[in-house]
Design an enzyme around this catalytic site. Structure first.
Site, PDB file in Angstrom:
ATOM      1  N   PRO A 228       0.793  -1.236   0.000  1.00  0.00           N
ATOM      2  CA  PRO A 228       0.000   0.000   0.000  1.00  0.00           C
ATOM      3  C   PRO A 228       0.823   1.283   0.000  1.00  0.00           C
ATOM      4  O   PRO A 228       0.275   2.343  -0.300  1.00  0.00           O
ATOM      5  CB  PRO A 228      -0.826  -0.116   1.284  1.00  0.00           C
ATOM      6  CG  PRO A 228      -0.087  -1.071   2.149  1.00  0.00           C
ATOM      7  CD  PRO A 228       0.589  -2.028   1.218  1.00  0.00           C
ATOM      8  N   GLU A 246       3.932  -0.439   5.458  1.00  0.00           N
ATOM      9  CA  GLU A 246       3.639   0.141   6.771  1.00  0.00           C
ATOM     10  C   GLU A 246       3.364   1.635   6.724  1.00  0.00           C
ATOM     11  O   GLU A 246       4.179   2.429   6.245  1.00  0.00           O
ATOM     12  CB  GLU A 246       4.797  -0.120   7.738  1.00  0.00           C
ATOM     13  CG  GLU A 246       4.506   0.381   9.154  1.00  0.00           C
ATOM     14  CD  GLU A 246       5.514  -0.061  10.193  1.00  0.00           C
ATOM     15  OE1 GLU A 246       5.305   0.248  11.386  1.00  0.00           O
ATOM     16  OE2 GLU A 246       6.520  -0.713   9.820  1.00  0.00           O
ATOM     17  N   LYS A 262       4.356  -4.733  14.127  1.00  0.00           N
ATOM     18  CA  LYS A 262       5.312  -5.517  14.911  1.00  0.00           C
ATOM     19  C   LYS A 262       4.776  -6.929  15.007  1.00  0.00           C
ATOM     20  O   LYS A 262       3.640  -7.146  15.441  1.00  0.00           O
ATOM     21  CB  LYS A 262       5.509  -4.947  16.328  1.00  0.00           C
ATOM     22  CG  LYS A 262       6.604  -3.908  16.423  1.00  0.00           C
ATOM     23  CD  LYS A 262       7.954  -4.520  16.131  1.00  0.00           C
ATOM     24  CE  LYS A 262       8.991  -3.427  15.913  1.00  0.00           C
ATOM     25  NZ  LYS A 262      10.147  -3.934  15.176  1.00  0.00           N
TER      26      LYS A 262
END
Length: 451
Positions: A228, A246, A262
């Protein structure tokens, strides 16, 4: 400096990578690609920025320049793409980091690069249309900028698609045992109470073959593993090629939102193995602890720029699946305090907590003991819109390239979050899993189909 006037011109669909390939000869070629990523609607391409600044480390608060380059703020335009021009920025990790003990080659990247784009192509994957965006001081200037962007589509072409390896070697900069020893040292520091978590990385580097260029690499990365927050930015002798999954931060509709990653597992070789890897990750107390520590860190960072009491974590430990790995992702949100904009948010939160550790500044001291300079990797690429919006990624799954003597040298890293019960060999294996897609894209195009 141009103000808030906006012009939009709708055009027929052209794939964003084709439009970006056609901008090869233009200064500041930029593509922000979400094509193929889950729930992603918009991609962008641009070139020929109206202004560009390169700010070295040690210059006070460099993020202050964002507001100066943006100029007068515009109101959000209903029905327009989320990004309608503004400042694009690349903040290298080393902008705010302690001096790396190991030194290392950061490829001479500036600490912060900022560019003001007034002409942008926005690609609507859902409606299969392209919108040429123009900003200017008045209607005439905005129309000219939109027409400039629209004209770029005439040169659109498919990426050339080189076959075979793009480099002769993909070499680790230090032996695997050095990483295992570094993780062992960090586990000892955690046991002694110095820190709770630190993200420790390994680096690989090499030189592209003469016939290859950075866009060939980016096209492979994006085609093999849609993400993305994929991005390509040509800054002359420096080029960024990122396939990041991220989000660091966004500011939109009155909310600041962070989505730290994470917790990682490699994809399984078949559906049964893949389901088992998902279940293992979701059940892992260690990975949940890693994630929760960074959630707490991000809550602390956002509290510096948010209305007191407004910072919450509405989602924890959600599973997100990508082409090569599964991740745990959480969400932290807050209402920005009066007068807080993109510059203040970046200054309060950079570098991202998910790639430093907790407590952040002490973890960065520990990282500096074990790593060379990181350069752009694990910094942030962001757009600060004329309308006050902000969208920033964490530059993981990222390759930094520097042209030296007519050849493109590349450098990339992968890291793992180290906590009290980390196993050094398992953390080494995690970095191998994270670098798999980039290694395959660089070394052998055919290998991508096996991922």
């Amino acid at each position: 400096m141009p103000g808030p006037v906006l012009t939009l011109i709708e055009r027929d669909w052209v794939p964003p990578l084709h439009a970006a390939a056609g901008l090869e000869a233009r200064e500041g070629r930029l593509v922000l690609l979400s094509d193929g990523a889950p729930d992603a609607r918009w991609s962008y391409a641009a070139a020929e920025p109206a202004a560009i600044e390169r700010i070295p480390r040690g210059q006070g608060d460099p993020f202050e320049r964002i507001a100066a380059l943006l100029g007068e703020r515009a109101e959000p335009a209903p029905g327009a793409p989320p990004f309608t021009g503004g400042v694009v920025g690349l903040a290298a990790y080393d902008l705010a980091a302690p001096e790396a003990v190991l030194g290392g080659d950061d490829q001479d990247w500036p600490g912060l690069t900022l560019a003001r784009y007034e002409a942008v192509l926005a690609f609507d994957h859902r409606e299969r249309r392209v919108i040429a965006v123009g900003r200017g001081a008045d209607d005439r200037a905005a129309r000219a900028a939109a027409e400039q962007a629209s004209a770029w589509l005439a040169s659109a072409r498919a990426p050339r698609g080189l076959s075979g390896p793009l480099a002769e070697d993909f070499a680790p900069e230090r032996p695997a045992q050095a990483y295992v020893d570094a993780v062992s040292d960090v586990v000892g520091r955690i046991a002694a109470g110095e820190i709770f978590q630190a993200n420790i990385a390994r680096a690989w580097s090499g030189v592209l073959v003469e016939e290859a260029d950075p866009f060939d690499l980016f096209a492979r990365m994006a085609g093999a593993s849609p993400a993305p927050y994929a991005a390509f930015w040509d800054l002359g002798d420096h080029v960024l090629a990122s396939n990041s999954p991220e989000s660091f931060l966004s500011l939109r509709d009155g909310w600041i939102t962070a989505r730290p990653i994470k917790g990682t597992r490699r994809r399984g070789a078949n559906p049964r193995q893949d389901a088992a890897m998902k279940a293992e990750l979701l059940a892992s107390a260690k990975d949940r602890a890693e994630n929760l520590m960074i959630v707490d860190l991000m809550r602390n960072d956002l509290s510096r720029v948010c209305v007191p009491g407004s910072v919450t974590a509405p989602a924890l430990f959600e599973l997100q699946t990508f082409a090569n790995v599964h991740h745990l992702v959480s969400t932290v949100q807050g209402r920005p305090a009066p007068g807080v904009g993109s510059a203040e948010i970046m200054a309060a939160t950079f570098p991202p907590g998910s790639i430093t550790g907790a407590p952040k500044h002490q973890a960065m001291q520990v990282i500096a003991r074990h790593e060379a300079a990181r350069g752009p990797w694990c910094g942030s690429l962001f757009t600060a819109g004329f309308d006050g919006s902000l969208e920033a990624s964490v530059l993981i799954r990222t390759v930094a390239l520097h042209r030296t003597g007519g050849r493109w040298c590349f450098r990339t890293l992968a890291g793992a979050g180290i906590v009290a019960d980390s196993d050094p060999e398992a953390e080494l294996a995690e970095t191998d899993a994270k670098i798999t897609a980039i290694r395959a894209a660089i070394m052998d195009q055919a290998a991508r189909s096996a991922l």
